[in-house]
Design an enzyme around this catalytic site. Structure first.
Site, PDB file in Angstrom:
ATOM      1  N   TYR A   1      75.819  43.875  45.157  1.00 32.09           N
ATOM      2  CA  TYR A   1      75.159  45.115  44.744  1.00 32.09           C
ATOM      3  C   TYR A   1      74.452  45.731  45.955  1.00 32.09           C
ATOM      4  O   TYR A   1      73.977  45.025  46.842  1.00 32.09           O
ATOM      5  CB  TYR A   1      74.120  44.839  43.659  1.00 32.09           C
ATOM      6  CG  TYR A   1      74.698  44.613  42.281  1.00 32.09           C
ATOM      7  CD1 TYR A   1      75.164  45.684  41.527  1.00 32.09           C
ATOM      8  CD2 TYR A   1      74.759  43.335  41.732  1.00 32.09           C
ATOM      9  CE1 TYR A   1      75.673  45.490  40.249  1.00 32.09           C
ATOM     10  CE2 TYR A   1      75.274  43.126  40.453  1.00 32.09           C
ATOM     11  CZ  TYR A   1      75.723  44.208  39.725  1.00 32.09           C
ATOM     12  OH  TYR A   1      76.233  44.010  38.475  1.00 32.09           O
TER      13      TYR A   1
ATOM     14  N   ARG B   1      56.561  34.084  45.094  1.00 36.92           N
ATOM     15  CA  ARG B   1      57.907  34.439  44.627  1.00 36.92           C
ATOM     16  C   ARG B   1      58.294  33.615  43.404  1.00 36.92           C
ATOM     17  O   ARG B   1      58.816  34.144  42.417  1.00 36.92           O
ATOM     18  CB  ARG B   1      58.922  34.239  45.756  1.00 36.92           C
ATOM     19  CG  ARG B   1      58.743  35.247  46.889  1.00 36.92           C
ATOM     20  CD  ARG B   1      59.555  34.897  48.113  1.00 36.92           C
ATOM     21  NE  ARG B   1      60.998  34.872  47.903  1.00 36.92           N
ATOM     22  CZ  ARG B   1      61.770  35.937  47.801  1.00 36.92           C
ATOM     23  NH1 ARG B   1      61.229  37.161  47.845  1.00 36.92           N
ATOM     24  NH2 ARG B   1      63.077  35.814  47.645  1.00 36.92           N
TER      25      ARG B   1
ATOM     26  N   HIS C   1      54.578  31.508  50.066  1.00 40.37           N
ATOM     27  CA  HIS C   1      55.937  31.658  49.525  1.00 40.37           C
ATOM     28  C   HIS C   1      55.951  31.443  48.021  1.00 40.37           C
ATOM     29  O   HIS C   1      56.856  31.916  47.317  1.00 40.37           O
ATOM     30  CB  HIS C   1      56.874  30.662  50.219  1.00 40.37           C
ATOM     31  CG  HIS C   1      58.315  31.062  50.199  1.00 40.37           C
ATOM     32  ND1 HIS C   1      59.120  30.901  49.091  1.00 40.37           N
ATOM     33  CD2 HIS C   1      59.094  31.644  51.140  1.00 40.37           C
ATOM     34  CE1 HIS C   1      60.340  31.333  49.368  1.00 40.37           C
ATOM     35  NE2 HIS C   1      60.350  31.800  50.597  1.00 40.37           N
TER      36      HIS C   1
ATOM     37  N   HIS D   1      67.747  38.191  46.364  1.00 36.47           N
ATOM     38  CA  HIS D   1      68.715  37.116  46.359  1.00 36.47           C
ATOM     39  C   HIS D   1      70.119  37.711  46.293  1.00 36.47           C
ATOM     40  O   HIS D   1      70.288  38.862  45.901  1.00 36.47           O
ATOM     41  CB  HIS D   1      68.485  36.182  45.170  1.00 36.47           C
ATOM     42  CG  HIS D   1      67.274  35.327  45.323  1.00 36.47           C
ATOM     43  ND1 HIS D   1      66.689  34.675  44.257  1.00 36.47           N
ATOM     44  CD2 HIS D   1      66.534  35.012  46.419  1.00 36.47           C
ATOM     45  CE1 HIS D   1      65.636  34.001  44.691  1.00 36.47           C
ATOM     46  NE2 HIS D   1      65.515  34.186  45.997  1.00 36.47           N
TER      47      HIS D   1
END
Length: 411
Positions: free
Chosen positions: A374, A340, A337, A364
């Site tokens: 969006y 990221r 992870h 996110h």
């Protein structure tokens, strides 16, 4: 006047033999034992309904499960109801209906109904169902949702807390709260008692995924990945973890049907995403090349990274972390992870890309000035450039080229 029959005794009941036709053995006060040709012995009580005066029959059980003593107790309970003006037969029907309603509205029934409506990724669904089956249902699963209280949910959390599963306890209670909100929405409860437990369970220790954010150290990791001598698909997964910085679960569940190498795009469906929104990952030239090399190995199956035991399942959720450990990177240095956080930090603080582009690519929750989320193609041209720039930067780091110093952020 007919002769009154003597009450039954346990021995007469036991020794009663079947005959060619059913026959009755009276015990008094309307109760009798019905002996059938097949040998079954059934307790019955004859009474008159309190309003209409019509005769009715009430079943009191079967012998030997229901003994003579127990049958008499049931008869006396029914006679007490009758004396109070209550029809014992109708009372039983009402109790049965209430019991069926309670069972239909039990926490477990409502929870399973709610779980069936969730669109989680499969591995998370399995985890939640295991939590509920092991830590919730045995204790409150049979309770009607409308009758559950905050202390009952607290005891569920406390049991998990006492064995050290504090983080899981918080997640389980969060899930219980969602089930209760569903129960309210479907008219089976009036309030959510889980909401009263805020602060009642110890907070879990804050957990950070270890990540490398020093470009020079990252260059060393990239060289270690290039020289990885383990499974070829695992090496490809490591390479794409660095290039694409998607969540580990999203990467290992990647399917060939989602990837368009000609368009250089990976379309992840909403059901696989944490935010439950479809996500588009632009593929840099380097990622496309890796996938082209991988396709002859796994392209005939469903998953880009199939499991070692069965191609019908994805790669293990620990495969990338295990490979990092094999290369000498401990849990306090780098995690699957962590790629990221690595990308987010360096793209922003070293390469100077706009934070909203980075957040979009990290999948996110980002909203426009009007507060609307969006869509998956937002800023796509800019994100394509950013992803290619990131890949080229990683190539330079792996080759041991100059690294850009960290910028000092304003303020």
């Amino acid at each position: 006047m007919p002769k009154r029959a003597d009450p039954l005794t346990p021995s007469t009941v036991t020794n009663a033999k079947p005959q060619a036709k059913p026959y009755k053995m009276p015990d008094g006060r309307g109760m009798f034992l019905l002996v059938n040709p097949d040998g079954s012995k059934l307790w019955r009580w004859r009474y008159r309904r309190p309003i209409t005066g019509t005769e009715n029959m009430l079943a009191l059980g079967a012998y030997p499960e229901t003994s003579l003593r127990l049958a008499r107790e049931k008869r006396e309970e029914a006679r007490a109801l009758l004396a109070a003006g209550i029809d014992p037969g109708e009372h039983r029907k009402a109790e049965k209906a209430a019991g069926e309603e309670r069972a239909a509205n039990s926490f477990e029934v409502v929870a399973r109904e709610w779980l069936g409506k969730q669109t989680w990724v499969e591995h998370y669904r399995v985890k939640v169902e295991a939590w509920m089956a092991n830590d919730v249902y045995p204790y409150i699963g049979g309770r009607p949702v409308a009758e559950l209280s905050a202390p009952e949910f607290l005891r569920v959390g406390r049991r998990m807390e006492e064995r050290g599963a504090i983080e899981s306890a918080h997640r389980v209670l969060q899930t219980c709260g969602q089930v209760m909100r569903y129960a309210i929405a479907t008219g089976r409860a009036d309030r959510n008692p889980v909401a009263d437990l805020k602060g009642a369970i110890a907070s879990p220790a804050e957990r950070h995924h270890a990540a490398i954010t020093d470009p020079a150290v990252l260059g060393g990791l990239l060289r270690a990945i290039e020289g990885y001598t383990g499974d070829i698909t695992t090496r490809a997964a490591l390479q794409l973890s660095a290039l694409l910085f998607v969540r580990p679960g999203e990467l290992r569940h990647a399917e060939w049907a989602e990837i368009d190498l000609d368009a250089a795009e990976w379309n992840i469906p909403a059901g696989k995403m944490k935010m439950r929104q479809p996500h588009l990952v632009p593929l840099c030239e380097q990622a496309v090349a890796i996938l082209h090399e991988l396709r002859p190995l796994t392209g005939r199956g469903q998953y880009v990274f199939p499991g070692g035991r069965s191609p019908r399942r994805p790669m293990s959720n620990n495969a990338i972390n295990a490979a990092l450990r094999r290369m000498g990177y401990g849990t306090d240095t780098m995690t699957a992870h962590g790629f990221r956080a690595t990308a987010r930090t360096i793209l922003d603080e070293v390469l100077g890309y706009r934070p909203d582009f980075i957040e979009h690519q990290l999948a996110h929750a980002v909203k426009d000035p009007n507060g609307r989320a969006y869509n998956r193609t937002a800023h796509l041209p800019e994100r394509r450039k950013m992803m290619q720039g990131w890949a080229d930067y990683l190539d330079a780091l792996r080759a041991g080229g100059d690294v850009v110093p960290f910028k000092r952020k304003a303020g």
